[in-house]
Design a protein around this motif. Sequence first.
Motif, short mmCIF file in Angstrom:
data_model
loop_
_atom_site.label_atom_id
_atom_site.label_comp_id
_atom_site.label_asym_id
_atom_site.label_seq_id
_atom_site.Cartn_x
_atom_site.Cartn_y
_atom_site.Cartn_z
N ASP A 1 2.03 3.15 0.47
CA ASP A 1 2.33 4.54 1.25
C ASP A 1 1.10 5.56 1.22
O ASP A 1 0.77 6.30 2.20
CB ASP A 1 3.44 5.10 0.86
CG ASP A 1 4.81 4.32 1.03
OD1 ASP A 1 4.46 3.04 1.53
OD2 ASP A 1 5.91 4.66 0.76
N GLU A 2 0.78 5.89 -0.10
CA GLU A 2 -0.67 6.70 -0.16
C GLU A 2 -1.72 6.41 0.60
O GLU A 2 -2.44 7.04 1.18
CB GLU A 2 -0.83 6.80 -1.67
CG GLU A 2 0.08 7.81 -2.45
CD GLU A 2 1.47 6.70 -2.96
OE1 GLU A 2 1.39 5.60 -2.68
OE2 GLU A 2 2.05 7.22 -3.84
N THR A 3 -1.98 4.91 0.58
CA THR A 3 -3.01 4.41 1.34
C THR A 3 -2.74 4.54 2.91
O THR A 3 -3.77 4.90 3.39
CB THR A 3 -3.19 2.83 1.08
OG1 THR A 3 -3.46 2.58 -0.35
CG2 THR A 3 -4.28 2.36 1.93
N VAL A 4 -1.58 4.24 3.29
CA VAL A 4 -1.35 4.51 4.70
C VAL A 4 -1.68 6.05 5.21
O VAL A 4 -2.05 6.12 6.49
CB VAL A 4 0.21 4.21 5.13
CG1 VAL A 4 0.59 4.79 6.42
CG2 VAL A 4 0.35 2.62 5.10
N VAL B 1 -3.22 -1.09 -9.54
CA VAL B 1 -1.99 -1.33 -8.51
C VAL B 1 -2.56 -0.69 -7.14
O VAL B 1 -2.96 0.56 -7.11
CB VAL B 1 -0.67 -1.06 -8.68
CG1 VAL B 1 0.15 -1.17 -7.35
CG2 VAL B 1 -0.40 -1.77 -9.94
N ILE B 2 -2.70 -1.22 -6.09
CA ILE B 2 -2.87 -0.63 -4.81
C ILE B 2 -1.50 0.09 -4.07
O ILE B 2 -0.64 -0.69 -3.89
CB ILE B 2 -3.35 -1.62 -3.54
CG1 ILE B 2 -4.76 -2.11 -4.12
CG2 ILE B 2 -3.52 -0.92 -2.47
CD1 ILE B 2 -5.62 -1.31 -4.21
N LEU B 3 -1.56 1.11 -3.87
CA LEU B 3 -0.55 2.05 -3.56
C LEU B 3 -0.39 2.12 -1.94
O LEU B 3 -1.15 2.56 -1.25
CB LEU B 3 -0.51 3.41 -4.16
CG LEU B 3 -0.68 3.66 -5.52
CD1 LEU B 3 -0.85 5.10 -5.88
CD2 LEU B 3 0.47 2.69 -6.15
N ASP C 1 -9.11 -2.05 -0.59
CA ASP C 1 -8.93 -1.53 0.91
C ASP C 1 -8.04 -0.08 0.64
O ASP C 1 -7.52 0.38 1.89
CB ASP C 1 -8.18 -2.53 1.57
CG ASP C 1 -9.15 -3.72 2.21
OD1 ASP C 1 -9.81 -4.36 1.11
OD2 ASP C 1 -9.27 -3.89 3.12
N GLY C 2 -7.41 0.22 -0.36
CA GLY C 2 -6.64 1.17 -0.47
C GLY C 2 -6.72 2.09 -1.51
O GLY C 2 -7.72 1.84 -2.70
N VAL C 3 -5.91 2.85 -2.01
CA VAL C 3 -5.68 3.75 -2.99
C VAL C 3 -5.39 2.90 -4.34
O VAL C 3 -4.38 2.51 -4.27
CB VAL C 3 -4.75 4.95 -2.84
CG1 VAL C 3 -4.66 6.03 -4.09
CG2 VAL C 3 -5.14 5.91 -1.57
#
Length: 328
Positions: free
Chosen positions: A144-147, A140-142, A133-135
């Motif tokens: 702040d970068e995902t947000v 590791v899913i990051l 669901d993210g970067v």
Amino acid sequence: MGAFPATRMRRLRQSDWTRRLVRERHVTPDDLVWSVVVTDSGKDRDPVGAMPGVERFSVKELVKEAKIARDLGIPAIAMFPHIDPAKKDEHGTEALNPDGLVPTAIKAIKDAVPDIGIICDVALDPFTSHGHDGVLKDGVILNDETVERLVEQALVQARAGCDVIAPSDMMDGRIGAVRDALEGDGHTDTLILSYAAKYASGFYGPYREAIGSAGVLTGDKKTYQMDPGNISEALREVELDLDEGADMVMVKPGLPYLDIVKSVSDTFAVPVLAFQVSGEYAMIEAAAANGWIDGERVMLETLLAFRRAGASGIVTYFAPRAARLLSN
């Protein structure tokens, strides 16, 4: 309350009209949100193998189905994309395309059926080559970068005419960031439905087939979705998201987490939706196909269970079928 025989509880159960008169909870089409999958595969209708009766729709077919949903009294549809694998990359870039599948579908539905609500999933998993669901970086899913990317995705959807932005990613701080961005872009009336209590569940398998992420997902989602054993954490998540600007909150999955639905509903005076997820749908359909249960009866009973637990609405793949039965 008097003792037997002065009190006979069965008196109120003896006929259909008395049962209807004193029924404490009801389900109506007004309580339903239809979960649908839109596809750019080139097929008008594409069956999902793990979910008998569920099809991916082209934009053209989804517009037709949205009209049917409206006529059945269903207030809104929740839309999820199935995109061409060639458009996927590590960062989910296609989610930010203003001419992509989701914005195109939003515009088409709003042009043809302006009076049905459109709820759009905000998460990167349908668009990423790794299914998360993210970067993703070094496993590791990051957060702040995902947000940052989720904010861009939400703005693309809002600009296309989406009524309800529904972040389902479970990143920290994304509701506040999305709310600030919507306000700053002039979308002050756009609703946010936060997947505030979304658990790392085994009930999502058929959905991942439906959107095309089942075969590419690397690892699991336990570092961002909630642990199934936690109750207090769900209440903290809900409170944080409401403070950040969510208008409604979601509990997902549904039936295995009815206690969470009730706890959230009892604690917060806000609309609480429950998501009857793909695994729940598939189990009911499989058991009904084998003749082990009365599928329609069990379907309606589960929907009533959500309402009894305090859900304001239910996101379900059963919505049109249930609406027809309820209307009759």
